[in-house]
Scaffold this motif. Structure first.
Motif, PDB file in Angstrom:
ATOM      1  N   LYS A 195      80.269  63.962  -7.359  1.00 15.01           N
ATOM      2  CA  LYS A 195      80.235  63.011  -6.245  1.00 15.01           C
ATOM      3  C   LYS A 195      78.804  62.654  -5.878  1.00 15.01           C
ATOM      4  CE  LYS A 195      84.693  63.140  -5.611  1.00 15.01           C
ATOM      5  NZ  LYS A 195      85.481  62.086  -6.197  1.00 15.01           N
ATOM      6  N   GLY A 196      78.622  61.463  -5.335  1.00  9.37           N
ATOM      7  CA  GLY A 196      77.346  61.040  -4.775  1.00  9.37           C
ATOM      8  C   GLY A 196      76.165  61.231  -5.704  1.00  9.37           C
ATOM      9  N   GLU A 197      75.102  61.769  -5.160  1.00  9.66           N
ATOM     10  CA  GLU A 197      73.846  61.958  -5.885  1.00  9.66           C
ATOM     11  C   GLU A 197      73.993  62.915  -7.069  1.00  9.66           C
ATOM     12  OE1 GLU A 197      69.959  61.124  -6.856  1.00  9.66           O
ATOM     13  OE2 GLU A 197      71.197  60.096  -5.371  1.00  9.66           O
ATOM     14  N   GLU A 198      74.989  63.803  -7.043  1.00  5.20           N
ATOM     15  CA  GLU A 198      75.218  64.730  -8.166  1.00  5.20           C
ATOM     16  C   GLU A 198      75.474  63.982  -9.469  1.00  5.20           C
ATOM     17  OE1 GLU A 198      78.540  67.015  -6.722  1.00  5.20           O
ATOM     18  OE2 GLU A 198      77.226  68.683  -6.164  1.00  5.20           O
ATOM     19  N   ARG A 199      76.011  62.771  -9.393  1.00  3.70           N
ATOM     20  CA  ARG A 199      76.307  61.983 -10.594  1.00  3.70           C
ATOM     21  C   ARG A 199      75.042  61.667 -11.390  1.00  3.70           C
ATOM     22  NH1 ARG A 199      81.159  57.929  -8.503  1.00  3.70           N
ATOM     23  NH2 ARG A 199      82.611  59.642  -8.138  1.00  3.70           N
ATOM     24  N   PHE A 200      73.895  61.707 -10.746  1.00  2.00           N
ATOM     25  CA  PHE A 200      72.635  61.390 -11.413  1.00  2.00           C
ATOM     26  C   PHE A 200      71.958  62.631 -11.992  1.00  2.00           C
ATOM     27  CE2 PHE A 200      73.551  57.954  -8.517  1.00  2.00           C
ATOM     28  CZ  PHE A 200      73.355  56.836  -9.321  1.00  2.00           C
ATOM     29  N   GLY A 201      72.629  63.774 -11.945  1.00  4.34           N
ATOM     30  CA  GLY A 201      72.089  65.006 -12.503  1.00  4.34           C
ATOM     31  C   GLY A 201      72.176  65.048 -14.024  1.00  4.34           C
ATOM     32  N   LEU A 202      73.002  64.206 -14.609  1.00  2.31           N
ATOM     33  CA  LEU A 202      73.134  64.110 -16.062  1.00  2.31           C
ATOM     34  C   LEU A 202      72.583  62.764 -16.508  1.00  2.31           C
ATOM     35  CD1 LEU A 202      76.796  65.390 -16.432  1.00  2.31           C
ATOM     36  CD2 LEU A 202      74.721  66.619 -17.045  1.00  2.31           C
ATOM     37  N   GLY A 203      71.918  62.734 -17.640  1.00  5.14           N
ATOM     38  CA  GLY A 203      71.394  61.474 -18.167  1.00  5.14           C
ATOM     39  C   GLY A 203      69.939  61.273 -17.795  1.00  5.14           C
ATOM     40  N   ASP A 204      69.323  60.307 -18.471  1.00  6.63           N
ATOM     41  CA  ASP A 204      67.919  59.958 -18.254  1.00  6.63           C
ATOM     42  C   ASP A 204      67.872  58.693 -17.404  1.00  6.63           C
ATOM     43  OD1 ASP A 204      65.193  59.609 -18.375  1.00  6.63           O
ATOM     44  OD2 ASP A 204      65.163  59.018 -20.491  1.00  6.63           O
ATOM     45  N   TRP A 205      67.741  58.869 -16.097  1.00  3.69           N
ATOM     46  CA  TRP A 205      67.822  57.754 -15.146  1.00  3.69           C
ATOM     47  C   TRP A 205      66.448  57.214 -14.798  1.00  3.69           C
ATOM     48  CZ3 TRP A 205      72.444  55.723 -14.171  1.00  3.69           C
ATOM     49  CH2 TRP A 205      73.569  56.513 -14.417  1.00  3.69           C
ATOM     50  N   GLY A 206      66.372  55.904 -14.689  1.00  2.00           N
ATOM     51  CA  GLY A 206      65.187  55.221 -14.201  1.00  2.00           C
ATOM     52  C   GLY A 206      65.583  54.352 -13.027  1.00  2.00           C
ATOM     53  N   ALA A 207      64.610  53.641 -12.467  1.00  2.00           N
ATOM     54  CA  ALA A 207      64.888  52.721 -11.362  1.00  2.00           C
ATOM     55  C   ALA A 207      64.232  51.383 -11.656  1.00  2.00           C
ATOM     56  CB  ALA A 207      64.368  53.286 -10.044  1.00  2.00           C
ATOM     57  N   GLY A 208      64.999  50.314 -11.451  1.00  2.00           N
ATOM     58  CA  GLY A 208      64.465  48.971 -11.625  1.00  2.00           C
ATOM     59  C   GLY A 208      63.519  48.621 -10.492  1.00  2.00           C
ATOM     60  N   GLU A 209      62.958  47.428 -10.547  1.00  2.00           N
ATOM     61  CA  GLU A 209      61.989  46.986  -9.535  1.00  2.00           C
ATOM     62  C   GLU A 209      62.526  47.066  -8.114  1.00  2.00           C
ATOM     63  OE1 GLU A 209      60.351  43.151 -10.426  1.00  2.00           O
ATOM     64  OE2 GLU A 209      59.916  43.721 -12.493  1.00  2.00           O
ATOM     65  N   ASP A 210      63.824  46.791  -7.944  1.00  2.00           N
ATOM     66  CA  ASP A 210      64.415  46.829  -6.604  1.00  2.00           C
ATOM     67  C   ASP A 210      65.070  48.171  -6.290  1.00  2.00           C
ATOM     68  OD1 ASP A 210      66.643  46.737  -8.213  1.00  2.00           O
ATOM     69  OD2 ASP A 210      67.531  44.967  -7.258  1.00  2.00           O
ATOM     70  N   GLY A 211      64.870  49.162  -7.164  1.00  2.00           N
ATOM     71  CA  GLY A 211      65.432  50.491  -6.946  1.00  2.00           C
ATOM     72  C   GLY A 211      66.765  50.726  -7.638  1.00  2.00           C
ATOM     73  N   THR A 212      67.352  49.698  -8.228  1.00  2.00           N
ATOM     74  CA  THR A 212      68.642  49.861  -8.886  1.00  2.00           C
ATOM     75  C   THR A 212      68.522  50.868 -10.028  1.00  2.00           C
ATOM     76  OG1 THR A 212      69.258  47.581  -8.375  1.00  2.00           O
ATOM     77  CG2 THR A 212      70.523  48.674 -10.097  1.00  2.00           C
ATOM     78  N   PRO A 213      69.324  51.938  -9.985  1.00  2.00           N
ATOM     79  CA  PRO A 213      69.250  52.934 -11.047  1.00  2.00           C
ATOM     80  C   PRO A 213      69.844  52.404 -12.349  1.00  2.00           C
ATOM     81  CG  PRO A 213      70.930  53.533  -9.442  1.00  2.00           C
ATOM     82  CD  PRO A 213      70.275  52.291  -8.945  1.00  2.00           C
ATOM     83  N   TYR A 214      69.304  52.900 -13.469  1.00  2.00           N
ATOM     84  CA  TYR A 214      69.839  52.543 -14.781  1.00  2.00           C
ATOM     85  C   TYR A 214      69.620  53.702 -15.742  1.00  2.00           C
ATOM     86  CZ  TYR A 214      65.087  51.718 -16.499  1.00  2.00           C
ATOM     87  OH  TYR A 214      63.783  51.883 -16.872  1.00  2.00           O
ATOM     88  N   LEU A 215      70.450  53.767 -16.765  1.00  2.00           N
ATOM     89  CA  LEU A 215      70.317  54.789 -17.800  1.00  2.00           C
ATOM     90  C   LEU A 215      69.337  54.285 -18.842  1.00  2.00           C
ATOM     91  CD1 LEU A 215      73.939  56.068 -18.466  1.00  2.00           C
ATOM     92  CD2 LEU A 215      71.935  57.485 -18.024  1.00  2.00           C
ATOM     93  N   ARG A 216      68.227  54.983 -19.001  1.00  2.00           N
ATOM     94  CA  ARG A 216      67.189  54.548 -19.933  1.00  2.00           C
ATOM     95  C   ARG A 216      67.686  54.480 -21.374  1.00  2.00           C
ATOM     96  NH1 ARG A 216      63.695  57.983 -16.547  1.00  2.00           N
ATOM     97  NH2 ARG A 216      62.241  56.600 -15.456  1.00  2.00           N
ATOM     98  N   ASP A 217      68.613  55.366 -21.747  1.00  2.00           N
ATOM     99  CA  ASP A 217      69.076  55.395 -23.132  1.00  2.00           C
ATOM    100  C   ASP A 217      70.504  54.871 -23.302  1.00  2.00           C
ATOM    101  OD1 ASP A 217      70.119  57.539 -21.755  1.00  2.00           O
ATOM    102  OD2 ASP A 217      69.670  59.033 -23.287  1.00  2.00           O
ATOM    103  N   ALA A 218      70.935  54.016 -22.378  1.00  2.00           N
ATOM    104  CA  ALA A 218      72.234  53.359 -22.531  1.00  2.00           C
ATOM    105  C   ALA A 218      72.168  52.398 -23.716  1.00  2.00           C
ATOM    106  CB  ALA A 218      72.589  52.596 -21.252  1.00  2.00           C
ATOM    107  N   GLN A 219      73.318  52.063 -24.267  1.00  2.00           N
ATOM    108  CA  GLN A 219      73.376  51.071 -25.344  1.00  2.00           C
ATOM    109  C   GLN A 219      72.717  49.771 -24.884  1.00  2.00           C
ATOM    110  OE1 GLN A 219      75.897  51.392 -28.631  1.00  2.00           O
ATOM    111  NE2 GLN A 219      74.218  52.760 -28.176  1.00  2.00           N
ATOM    112  N   ALA A 220      73.065  49.365 -23.679  1.00  2.00           N
ATOM    113  CA  ALA A 220      72.459  48.193 -23.044  1.00  2.00           C
ATOM    114  C   ALA A 220      72.601  48.354 -21.545  1.00  2.00           C
ATOM    115  CB  ALA A 220      73.140  46.905 -23.504  1.00  2.00           C
TER     116      ALA A 220
END
Length: 173
Positions: free
Chosen positions: A99-124
């Motif tokens: 739940k919540g912030e725990e979901r970001f404990g797995l994966g290599d997450w980055g943040a876009g210019e406006d803070g939107t999180p994204y998976l750095r190694d996603a297919q796209a």
């Protein structure tokens, strides 16, 4: 309509028939993310589709009961991350295992210019600006204008098919 569905006294409802039929439609697994009210949001989904190339846009369908419904329908920018086959754990985490912030404990997450999180190694990863949404039944259809796209790695998406995960295999011509 097939005769058995019309004559069988215990025939499945149309909703059950729809669900059963859609189990045969393989879809890439994505994680939709957003930055809203100073926090990150994430949700696994398959109800995502390209909408238009002019303007470049995607649509995502999100259940009204999902935590991401509020941020998306409030106009948050969002990112659609197509998962690689080896990101099954990320899919499960964002599908409700965590739940919540725990979901970001797995994966290599980055943040876009406006803070939107994204998976750095996603297919796209498709970075979208909210355009509008339409409420229908249990879901909202959210339209986002695609502002940029990051592509990484080999093409090997995680697929959801028949109620479980699968891997795509290229057929020879």
């Amino acid at each position: 309509m097939r005769d058995s569905a019309m004559t069988d006294p215990v025939a499945p409802t149309v909703a059950e028939q729809l669900r059963n039929g859609l189990r045969r439609l393989g879809k890439a697994v994505v994680v939709i993310t957003a930055w809203h009210d100073e926090r990150r949001w994430a949700m696994t989904a398959t109800a995502v589709s390209e909408l238009s190339m002019d303007p470049p846009s995607l649509l995502v369908c999100v259940n009204k009961s999902a935590s991401l419904h509020g941020p998306l329908t409030a106009g948050a920018s969002f990112c659609v991350n197509i998962l690689h086959y080896d990101q099954l754990a990320v899919s499960n985490a964002c599908a409700g295992k965590l739940k919540g912030e725990e979901r970001f404990g797995l994966g290599d997450w980055g943040a876009g210019e406006d803070g939107t999180p994204y998976l750095r190694d996603a297919q796209a990863s498709f970075f979208c600006r909210y355009e509008k949404h339409v409420e229908h039944g249990t879901h909202a259809v959210v339209i986002g204008e695609v502002l940029s796209v990051d592509v990484a790695g080999d093409v090997d998406p995680l697929i959801y098919l028949d109620g479980g995960y699968a891997r795509a295999a290229r057929l020879s011509a």
